[in-house]
Scaffold this motif. Structure first.
Motif: not given
Lengths: 286, 291, 379
Positions: A257-283
Motif C-alpha cells: 500500500l505504501g509505507s506512510e500508511w503503517q500507523d493507519a494499518i496498525a490502528f485499523a486492525i486494532l479497531l477491527i479487533f475492538l469491534l468484533f473480538r474485544p477480548q483479543g486472539f486468545l483472551g
C-alpha cells in the motif's frame, strides 16, 4: 520476499518484547501506563551514560542500565501511582498523571543528553549475514534470541514462581488476593520492577540497532499496546501472536500500500479487533 | 494589545473544544481521545471549501457542522459497542487514522504542506479581518456554544446523560434508550467542534495536519479535567489557566539553553501534581472522578 | 461554600490577567528604556525538530556575542521564544514578540516551515521582518514582502540535483525516499517535476514517518524494484539510517541528497557506506578564513562543529542587526536595505536576496569521501 518475512518476525518479536514489558504492569494496575515509553528510552540512555560517559565495559553497563530502569519504574509507582491507588482515582486520572510523568522524564533526558541522536554501537556498519536468502545482522540475531528467552522466561515465571502466581491472583481479583494474604502493593511494585527492567532491555536492544533519541520510546510503546489488545491482554502467547500479526500486517501493508500508511494499518486492525473480538486472539470472553 | 487579544482568541477556541468534549466525557462519561480529529475535520472542511469553492463563511460553517456530525455518527455508532477503557483506545485509534488520512491524502488535503492563504470570513457584509473583529466573533461563538451546553445539561435530556455516567445499568432499567442518548450526544459534541475548527482556520489562515494530533486531543482533555469535568464552567476555567500559564512562563527569565525543557518539565509536573492533589479539577465535583 | 469557591476563582483569574498585563508593560519598558536593539527569535527548541532549532539558536547567539563585542556597536539583545514545533505556539510566541513592537523590528524564525507560513500574514500586516535561516518550504517564497530567508529553498536544491543526475550521471530512472513532513514532501514534489521535464522518471517514492527508526521495508521495496539510484529528501539522521539499513540488506544503490545531510550524524550512523553519496548543497567553504574563524569560535563556545544552519543563523542575525541599525528600525527602509545587499559576505558564503526574499546563493555539488564532505569533481 524472504527478507520481508524475516523483517516481520524481527519487528514482531521486538513489539512482543515491549508489549510483554508493559504486560505485568497493565495486568495489575489496569490503566495505560504511558510513562512506560520513557522507561524504554531511559534504558538506552542509562547504557549510554555508563558505557560512553563513564567508559565502563558493555558487560557491566547493560545489566546496570536494566537495573536502573527497573528502579525508575519503581520510583514512579511509589511517588505517583501508589498514592493515587490509595485514593481510588479513576483510570483517566492515572492516564493523565502518567502522561505528565512522561513529559517530565522525556524532557529531563533531553535536558541532560540533548535532542540529537546518540549511539552505543561499536565497530563499523557491516553487511548483514546471508540467512536463507535474507540478510540479518548480529544485533538482530541477539534481539530475536533475547525476545524468545524473555517470552519463555516470563511464561515459566508467571506459571511456576510464587511471585508470578501472586501476580495472577492480584490481576484476577484484588479483593481475593487480600483475603488469601497477598500484599498487593508489594506485588505491584515487583510488576513495575520487572516490566521496567524489560523495557530498559528493549530500549538498549533498539538503541544497538537504530541508535537513540529522547522520544524513541513512544511509538514502539503504542505498538506494544496495540499488540497487547489484539492478542488478548491476559495471555502471553496471545500477545506474541498479536505482535507478530501486527508486524506482518505493517510490513506487507507498507510493501503493497505504501509505507506512510503503517500507523493507519496498525490502528485499523486494532479497531477491527475492538469491534468484533474485544477480548483479543486468545483472551477470555468477558 | 494584539498579543492579549490573540491569547483571548486562543482561550476561546479551547473553551469551545473542551466544552463540547465536556458534554461527551464530563456529563456522559465517554472519554474520547478523538476530539482533535473532529476539530480537524471541521477546520479542513472550512479551509477546503473556501479555497476551492469560494463559498461564503456561513455556508462553510454549516457544511462543517454537518460533516462533523456525520463523522461523529460514523465513529460513534460502532465505538459504542465498546466499553470503558477500550472505548478510550478505540477513540485513540480513530484519532490516529484521521491524522494519517489528513497527512497522507496529499492530492486532497495537500498533506503536510498544509493549506496557506485561507480567506478571512465575511458575515452578512461584516468583513472580519482585524484582531478585535476576530475577538468579537470568538465571543459570539463561545456564547452560542456555552448556551447550547447549558441548555442541554439543564434539560431532562441532560439529566439522563448524567444518569448514564453515574450508572448505565440503572439508566437502562428505567427504560431509557441508553445507546440512543450516547450516540446523539457524541454526534452533538462532534458538531460543536466545527465552530472552533472554522474559527481557527480563518483566524490563523494556514492549517496543516500537525495542529490536529493526539497531543492536541490530550491537551483538550487536560483542559477539561484540570478545569473540572461535568461542570459548565470547568472547561472555561481550565482553558483560561492552561492557555495562559505557558504564556506567563515566558516572562520568567531562564537561560535559553534550558528554558524550553524546563517549561515542559514544569507543565508535566503540574499535571502530575494536579492529579495527585485535586483530580476533580478546579471547580469539579469530587465524585465525578471517583470510582 | 459555593460562593467561596467562586470568589477564589475570580481572584485567581484577576491575578493571572494582571500578572500578564503588568509583565507585558514591564518588558516593554525594559527593552525600550535602555535604547538597545532587540531582535526577536521564534525557534523550535523542543519537539521533533528541536535539533535544528538548537543549531539555529547557537548560531544566532554567537552572532550576537560578536556584535556586542565590537566597539561602537549599539548594544543588542536576542529575545528567544520556543515555538515547540507547534504552529499555534509559534504564532503565540510571535505575537508575544510583537507586543514588544517598539523594540522588535525583526524576528528570526525557524526551522518549522508551517510556523513561518502561519506567522507570515501577521508579519506583513505589522511590518516586521521575518527572517528564516532554516525553513525550506517552497511556499515561503510567495508568503509576502516581509519574509526573507538565507537558506536556499528545498526546491532550488532539487532543481539543481535533477540537473546533476541527468546531465553528469546520465541517470534516467531513480527512486525517491522522503521524510513525510512538509520539507520532505516539498523536496519530492520539486524533484519529480524537475526530473520529469528533463526526461527522467521517478520509479518509486517511499515516505519515512517522523520519529521512526526502522526503514527496512522502504529500503527493501527499493531493492526489490531493482532501482540503482535513490534520492534522499530527508535530514541526516533519517538518511543515514536508510543508508545503514540498506547496507545491512546488501543494497548499495547510488545515493543522492541535499543540504540537510551534511552533518556528522550521517557518518556516525552510516559509517563508510555513506561514501560516494552525491548531494547538492549550500557551500560552507572551509578554506574561507571568515568561516574557519567562525567555526573555531563556535567550537570553543558550544563544543561541536557548526554546520550550514548554524552559519546561516549567524549570518542572518548579523544581517538583521545591520539592517535595523542602518534603517533605524523603519520597516520600509529595512526592506530596501535587505534588497540592496549585493553579495553580502557572510560566514556561509556570499549571499543576496531576490524579489521574493529568497537568498541567491551559489549551490555546489558535493560528495562524501572517506567520511568527510568534499566538493564533487568527477563522476
Amino acid at each position: 520476499m524472504e527478507q520481508l518475512f524475516l523483517n516481520g518476525i524481527l519487528v514482531g518479536l521486538l513489539i512482543s518484547l515491549i508489549s510483554l514489558s508493559v504486560y505485568p504492569v497493565i495486568c495489575l494496575v489496569r490503566f495505560f501506563h504511558f510513562a512506560h515509553a520513557v522507561v524504554i528510552a531511559a534504558g538506552a540512555y542509562f547504557s549510554f551514560l555508563l558505557s560512553r560517559c563513564f567508559g565502563w565495559p558493555m558487560g557491566i553497563a547493560i545489566p546496570l542500565a536494566i537495573l536502573l530502569s527497573a528502579g525508575l519504574g519503581c520510583l514512579m509507582e511509589v511517588a505517583v501511582y501508589k498514592p493515587l491507588r490509595k485514593r481510588e482515582a479513576k483510570p483517566i486520572v492515572f492516564i493523565l498523571a502518567s502522561l505528565g510523568l512522561y513529559t517530565v522524564l522525556q524532557n529531563v533526558i533531553s535536558l541532560v543528553f540533548g535532542d540529537d541522536t546518540k549511539s552505543i554501537r561499536t565497530g563499523p556498519v557491516r553487511e548483514g549475514l546471508n540467512f536463507l536468502g535474507a540478510r540479518i545482522t548480529p544485533i538482530q540475531i541477539i534481539t530475536i534470541v533475547t525476545a524468545i528467552v524473555v517470552v519463555v522466561g516470563l511464561l515459566l515465571f508467571m506459571k511456576y514462581t510464587r511471585l508470578g502466581k501472586a501476580m495472577r491472583t492480584v490481576a484476577n481479583d484484588a479483593n481475593l488476593a487480600r483475603v488469601v494474604g497477598i500484599d498487593s502493593d508489594r506485588v505491584i511494585m515487583w510488576a513495575f520492577a520487572i516490566g521496567s527492567g524489560l523495557a530498559g532491555l528493549a530500549g538498549i536492544l533498539m538503541a544497538l540497532d537504530t541508535d537513540m533519541t529522547p522520544t524513541m520510546g513512544m511509538r514502539p510503546f503504542m505498538m506494544g499496546i496495540v499488540a497487547m489488545i489484539i492478542g488478548g491482554k491476559d495471555s502471553i502467547i496471545g500477545i506474541v501472536l498479536g505482535a507478530l500479526l501486527l508486524a506482518f500486517a505493517q510490513q506487507y501493508g507498507a510493501y503493497y500500500l505504501g509505507s506512510e500508511w503503517q500507523d493507519a494499518i496498525a490502528f485499523a486492525i486494532l479497531l477491527i479487533f475492538l469491534l468484533f473480538r474485544p477480548q483479543g486472539f486468545l483472551g477470555k470472553k468477558v | 494589545m494584539d498579543y492579549l487579544i490573540h491569547i483571548l482568541i486562543l482561550i476561546g477556541i479551547y473553551v469551545m473544544l473542551s466544552s463540547s468534549l465536556n458534554l461527551v466525557a464530563g456529563y456522559t462519561g465517554m472519554l474520547s481521545i478523538a476530539h482533535a480529529a473532529f476539530y480537524g475535520v471541521g477546520a479542513y472542511t472550512v479551509a477546503l471549501m473556501s479555497l476551492n469553492l469560494h463559498t461564503p463563511f456561513l455556508v462553510n460553517l454549516v457544511c462543517a457542522i454537518i460533516i462533523c456530525g456525520i463523522f461523529g455518527a460514523v465513529v460513534g455508532i460502532p465505538s459504542l459497542r465498546i466499553k470503558d477503557d477500550y472505548f478510550i483506545i478505540a477513540a485513540f485509534a480513530f484519532q490516529i487514522i484521521a491524522f494519517s488520512v489528513m497527512n497522507n491524502w496529499v492530492s486532497f488535503t495537500k498533506g503536510p504542506m498544509g493549506l496557506p492563504g485561507i480567506p478571512q470570513p465575511n458575515l452578512f457584509g461584516w468583513k472580519i479581518s482585524s484582531y478585535p473583529d476576530f475577538l468579537l466573533l470568538t465571543v459570539i461563538m463561545c456564547v452560542v456554544c456555552l448556551l447550547i451546553c447549558w441548555r442541554i445539561t439543564h434539560s431532562p435530556y441532560g439529566r439522563v446523560l448524567q444518569a448514564i455516567r453515574e450508572d448505565e445499568t440503572f439508566a437502562l432499567s428505567l427504560g431509557k434508550n441508553v445507546a440512543g442518548y450516547k450516540i446523539s450526544v457524541f454526534v452533538l459534541g462532534a458538531m460543536l467542534t466545527a465552530l472552533p475548527g472554522a474559527l481557527y482556520t480563518t483566524y490563523i489562515s494556514y492549517i496543516d495536519p500537525s495542529s490536529f494530533t493526539v497531543d492536541e486531543s490530550i491537551f483538550i482533555i487536560s483542559i477539561m479535567i484540570i478545569g473540572g469535568a461535568g461542570r459548565l464552567w470547568g472547561p472555561v476555567l481550565g482553558a483560561v489557566v492552561l492557555v495562559m500559564l505557558p504564556e506567563l512562563l515566558r516572562f520568567v527569565g531562564m537561560p535559553n539553553s534550558i528554558a524550553a525543557n524546563m517549561r515542559q518539565i514544569f507543565y508535566g509536573g503540574a499535571l502530575v501534581v494536579c492529579m495527585l492533589w485535586r483530580p476533580q479539577g478546579l471547580v469539579g465535583k469530587a465524585d465525578v472522578l471517583r470510582k | 461554600m459555593k460562593k467561596n469557591r467562586f470568589i477564589v476563582i475570580v481572584v485567581l483569574l484577576v491575578v493571572l490577567v494582571s500578572l500578564l498585563v503588568t509583565n507585558l508593560v514591564n518588558t516593554r519598558k525594559r527593552h525600550v528604556g535602555q535604547g538597545r536593539i532587540v531582535v526577536g527569535a521564534v525557534i523550535d527548541l523542543t519537539g521533533p525538530i528541536a535539533m535544528y532549532g538548537n543549531w539555529m539558536k547557537d548560531g544566532a547567539e554567537l552572532a550576537l556575542e560578536h556584535w556586542n563585542a565590537i566597539d561602537g556597536n549599539e548594544d543588542a539583545i536576542l529575545l528567544v521564544q520556543d515555538s515547540q514545533s507547534d504552529v499555534k505556539k509559534g504564532v503565540s510566541a510571535f505575537q508575544y514578540l510583537l507586543a514588544n513592537n517598539d523594540g522588535v523590528p525583526a524576528v528570526l524564525i525557524g526551522p518549522n516551515s508551517s510556523t513561518v507560513l502561519a506567522c507570515a500574514p501577521l508579519a506583513n500586516k505589522s511590518k516586521v521582518v521575518l527572517f528564516t535561516p532554516t525553513a525550506s518550504s517552497p511556499n515561503i517564497s510567495n508568503s509576502g514582502e516581509f519574509i526573507f530567508r538565507n537558506r536556499s529553498s528545498g526546491a532550488q536544491e532539487m532543481i539543481e540535483l535533477a540537473r546533476v543526475i541527468s546531465e553528469k550521471f546520465q541517470i534516467k530512472e531513480v527512486g525517491f525516499i522522503a521524510l513525510n513532513n512538509d520539507a520532505g514532501i516539498a523536496y519530492e514534489q520539486a524533484f519529480v517535476s524537475a526530473f520529469e521535464t528533463r526526461g527522467g522518471q521517478v520509479l518509486q517514492t517511499e515516505l519515512l514517518d517522523l520519529g521512526v527508526a526502522d526503514f527496512r521495508t522502504q529500503v527493501f521495496k527499493m531493492k526489490n524494484a531493482n532501482i540503482d539510484a535513490v534520492v534522499l529528501g530527508s535530514p541526516a539522521k533519517e538518511a543515514a539510517t536508510v543508508i545503514k539499513q540498506a547496507a545491512e540488506l546488501n543494497y548499495k544503490p547510488k545515493w543522492f541528497s541535499a543540504t540537510p545531510i551534511e552533518n556528522p550524524t550521517l557518518i556516525e550512523i552510516a559509517g563508510s557506506f555513506a561514501d560516494g553519496l552525491v548531494y547538492v548543497a549550500e557551500t560552507v567553504d572551509h578554506n574561507n578564513p571568515l568561516f574557519s574563524d567562525f567555526a573555531q569560535k563556535f567550537m570553543d563556545k558550544f563544543g561541536y562543529e557548526p554546520n550550514v544552519f548554524c552559519a546561516n543563523a549567524y549570518d542572518g542575525t548579523t544581517i538583521l542587526l545591520q539592517a535595523i541599525v542602518s534603517s533605524h528600525g523603519k520597516p520600509d527602509q529595512m526592506l530596501q536595505y535587505l534588497h540592496s545587499l549585493d553579495e553580502y559576505n557572510g560566514v556561509a558564503g556570499k549571499q543576496a536576496f531576490d524579489k521574493q526574499g529568497d537568498v541567491v546563493k551559489k549551490l555546489s555539488v558535493k560528495t562524501v569521501k572517506n567520511g568527510t564532505f568534499q566538493i564533487f569533481t568527477k563522476p
